[in-house]
Write an enzyme that holds these catalytic residues in place. Structure first.
Site, PDB file in Angstrom:
ATOM      1  N   ARG A  53       0.824  -1.204   0.000  1.00  0.00           N
ATOM      2  CA  ARG A  53       0.000   0.000   0.000  1.00  0.00           C
ATOM      3  C   ARG A  53       0.863   1.262   0.000  1.00  0.00           C
ATOM      4  NH1 ARG A  53      -3.703   2.321   4.827  1.00  0.00           N
ATOM      5  NH2 ARG A  53      -4.918   3.825   3.628  1.00  0.00           N
ATOM      6  N   HIS A  57       0.629   4.318  -2.736  1.00  0.00           N
ATOM      7  CA  HIS A  57       0.324   5.687  -2.312  1.00  0.00           C
ATOM      8  C   HIS A  57       1.472   6.634  -2.644  1.00  0.00           C
ATOM      9  CE1 HIS A  57      -3.369   5.386   0.480  1.00  0.00           C
ATOM     10  NE2 HIS A  57      -3.342   4.322  -0.301  1.00  0.00           N
ATOM     11  N   VAL A  61       1.290   9.886  -6.084  1.00  0.00           N
ATOM     12  CA  VAL A  61       1.482  11.297  -5.743  1.00  0.00           C
ATOM     13  C   VAL A  61       2.963  11.643  -5.930  1.00  0.00           C
ATOM     14  CG1 VAL A  61       1.238  13.069  -3.963  1.00  0.00           C
ATOM     15  CG2 VAL A  61      -0.371  11.152  -4.034  1.00  0.00           C
ATOM     16  N   ASP A  65       8.978   8.233  -5.770  1.00  0.00           N
ATOM     17  CA  ASP A  65      10.167   8.941  -5.309  1.00  0.00           C
ATOM     18  C   ASP A  65      10.328   8.926  -3.794  1.00  0.00           C
ATOM     19  OD1 ASP A  65       8.106  10.606  -4.560  1.00  0.00           O
ATOM     20  OD2 ASP A  65       8.983  12.439  -5.401  1.00  0.00           O
ATOM     21  N   SER A  67       8.510  10.087  -1.590  1.00  0.00           N
ATOM     22  CA  SER A  67       8.092  11.331  -0.926  1.00  0.00           C
ATOM     23  C   SER A  67       7.116  11.054   0.212  1.00  0.00           C
ATOM     24  CB  SER A  67       7.461  12.291  -1.940  1.00  0.00           C
ATOM     25  OG  SER A  67       6.404  11.678  -2.650  1.00  0.00           O
ATOM     26  N   GLU A  76       2.912  14.515   2.767  1.00  0.00           N
ATOM     27  CA  GLU A  76       1.919  13.561   2.270  1.00  0.00           C
ATOM     28  C   GLU A  76       1.375  12.674   3.389  1.00  0.00           C
ATOM     29  OE1 GLU A  76       3.442  11.362  -1.106  1.00  0.00           O
ATOM     30  OE2 GLU A  76       4.431  13.172  -1.860  1.00  0.00           O
ATOM     31  N   PRO A 152      -6.722   6.643  -5.763  1.00  0.00           N
ATOM     32  CA  PRO A 152      -8.029   6.066  -6.091  1.00  0.00           C
ATOM     33  C   PRO A 152      -8.929   6.074  -4.864  1.00  0.00           C
ATOM     34  CG  PRO A 152      -6.222   4.656  -6.852  1.00  0.00           C
ATOM     35  CD  PRO A 152      -5.614   5.691  -5.967  1.00  0.00           C
ATOM     36  N   HIS A 182      -5.718  -5.741  -3.668  1.00  0.00           N
ATOM     37  CA  HIS A 182      -6.653  -5.921  -2.555  1.00  0.00           C
ATOM     38  C   HIS A 182      -6.875  -7.390  -2.214  1.00  0.00           C
ATOM     39  CE1 HIS A 182      -8.767  -1.695  -2.754  1.00  0.00           C
ATOM     40  NE2 HIS A 182      -7.527  -1.637  -2.320  1.00  0.00           N
ATOM     41  N   THR A 183      -6.167  -8.272  -2.869  1.00  0.00           N
ATOM     42  CA  THR A 183      -6.226  -9.675  -2.466  1.00  0.00           C
ATOM     43  C   THR A 183      -5.580  -9.881  -1.103  1.00  0.00           C
ATOM     44  OG1 THR A 183      -5.812 -11.951  -3.195  1.00  0.00           O
ATOM     45  CG2 THR A 183      -4.052 -10.363  -3.566  1.00  0.00           C
ATOM     46  N   ASP A 232     -10.330  -9.552   1.018  1.00  0.00           N
ATOM     47  CA  ASP A 232     -10.540 -10.948   0.643  1.00  0.00           C
ATOM     48  C   ASP A 232     -10.870 -11.706   1.925  1.00  0.00           C
ATOM     49  OD1 ASP A 232     -10.341 -13.636   0.051  1.00  0.00           O
ATOM     50  OD2 ASP A 232      -8.344 -13.526  -0.831  1.00  0.00           O
ATOM     51  N   ASP A 240      -3.313 -14.159  -3.826  1.00  0.00           N
ATOM     52  CA  ASP A 240      -3.874 -15.143  -4.748  1.00  0.00           C
ATOM     53  C   ASP A 240      -4.928 -14.450  -5.606  1.00  0.00           C
ATOM     54  OD1 ASP A 240      -6.133 -14.882  -3.081  1.00  0.00           O
ATOM     55  OD2 ASP A 240      -5.518 -16.597  -1.845  1.00  0.00           O
TER      56      ASP A 240
END
Length: 312
Positions: A53, A57, A61, A65, A67, A76, A152, A182-183, A232, A240
């Site tokens: 994640r 993220h 943005v 790099d 950041s 951020e 998103p 998101h698995t 999941d 998976d």
């Protein structure tokens, strides 16, 4: 339709990255990162989830790099969309950077370490591996104000997702494939409770049995704000293709998950990946290389940070 806020263009720079970038300056960097990442992941199963994640993220943005690793009141990390990040992946990055610095001081960027560690997080969780292209510099700009509108959203529909990913030069296939991250992982209740307790009842696109399960985990009133629910529900720590299988049985946790089955072109890909884990793994590896080349700094506008949480 959500409008993407103005920002410097994020372009792909695969041609300016290379797999052997550190072959002379830090030849053992891959093994250092993998060994350390596997140890940290074994000690805490939240680390792989958080690292994947964190990478996403970061790349959405300012480009890839690192950041997002910079600390401060208006960076951020202080943005609303990043406030619920667990501390584990940040601590892991500090440990990874420290270990790499011990062998190769001042040579390897935090952005490259994050890219390698993310690959290792996926592989540790049972997912595919891929060759990480390297040569990124660490960004020196991290602003809270640049986060909104670029990540998103949990309530994005398929057109909004397509616009969001397209702003990075990523394709429709990349969008569906990378949603498969998101698995593994979890979401806080506030990201989806509006689907459970609407003025006209629950979201009809959700399976009634799934709604019942979610309502027990996330009551309408008096719930714990720190409660989370797995994307999941079957194998939340295993990388998976069950995420896609659950989409086909109306068990997508977020609107941005369920929406992938609402259009023929995205539904075709959902069916492909639900029916073939091999196809999903192969496509995910390709899309992660593409995501990892978005907006990278390789010749100017960056540095090799000595500590990932602050500029030199």
């Amino acid at each position: 339709m959500v409008t993407i806020a103005a920002a410097p263009p994020l372009i792909h720079a695969q041609d300016r990255l290379s797999s052997d970038f550190y072959s002379a300056s830090c030849p053992n960097v891959e093994s250092i990162v993998t060994t350390t990442m596997n140890r940290l992941s074994s000690e805490n199963n939240v680390v792989p989830i958080g690292m994947l994640r964190l990478f996403a993220h970061d790349c959405f943005v300012e480009g890839c790099d690192a950041s997002i690793l910079l600390t401060g009141a208006s960076t951020e990390r202080a943005a609303t969309d990043n406030l619920d990040f667990p501390q584990n992946p940040f601590d892991a990055m500090d440990e990874l950077k420290k270990t790499v610095e011990e062998s190769c001081p001042g040579v390897v960027s935090c952005a490259d370490i994050l890219a390698m560690a993310t690959r290792d997080a996926v592989t540790f969780s049972g997912g595919p591996s891929w060759t990480v292209l390297k040569g990124r510099l660490d960004g020196t700009i991290s602003r809270e104000s640049r986060v909104a509108g670029h990540l998103p959203g949990a309530d994005f529909d398929v057109e909004e997702l397509e616009s969001n990913f397209g702003a990075l030069g990523l394709s429709l296939e990349d969008m569906v494939v990378l949603s498969g991250a998101h698995t593994i992982g979890f979401s806080h209740c506030h990201q989806f409770t509006s689907r459970l307790y609407g003025s006209s009842g629950s979201d009809p696109s959700l399976s009634p049995s799934f709604v019942s399960t979610l309502q027990k985990q996330c009551p309408q009133f008096g719930g714990n704000p720190t409660t989370v629910q797995a994307f999941d529900i079957s194998t939340p720590f295993a990388f998976d293709n069950l995420y896609y299988k659950h989409l086909l049985t109306d068990e997508g946790l977020l609107v941005s998950d369920s929406t992938l089955t609402t259009r023929n072109d995205t539904l075709r890909l959902v069916n492909l990946f639900a029916n073939s884990q091999e196809a999903f793994f192969s496509a995910f590896a390709r899309s992660m290389v593409r995501l990892g080349s978005v907006g990278v700094k390789t010749r100017s506008g960056g540095e090799i940070r000595r500590v990932c949480s602050r500029v030199n």
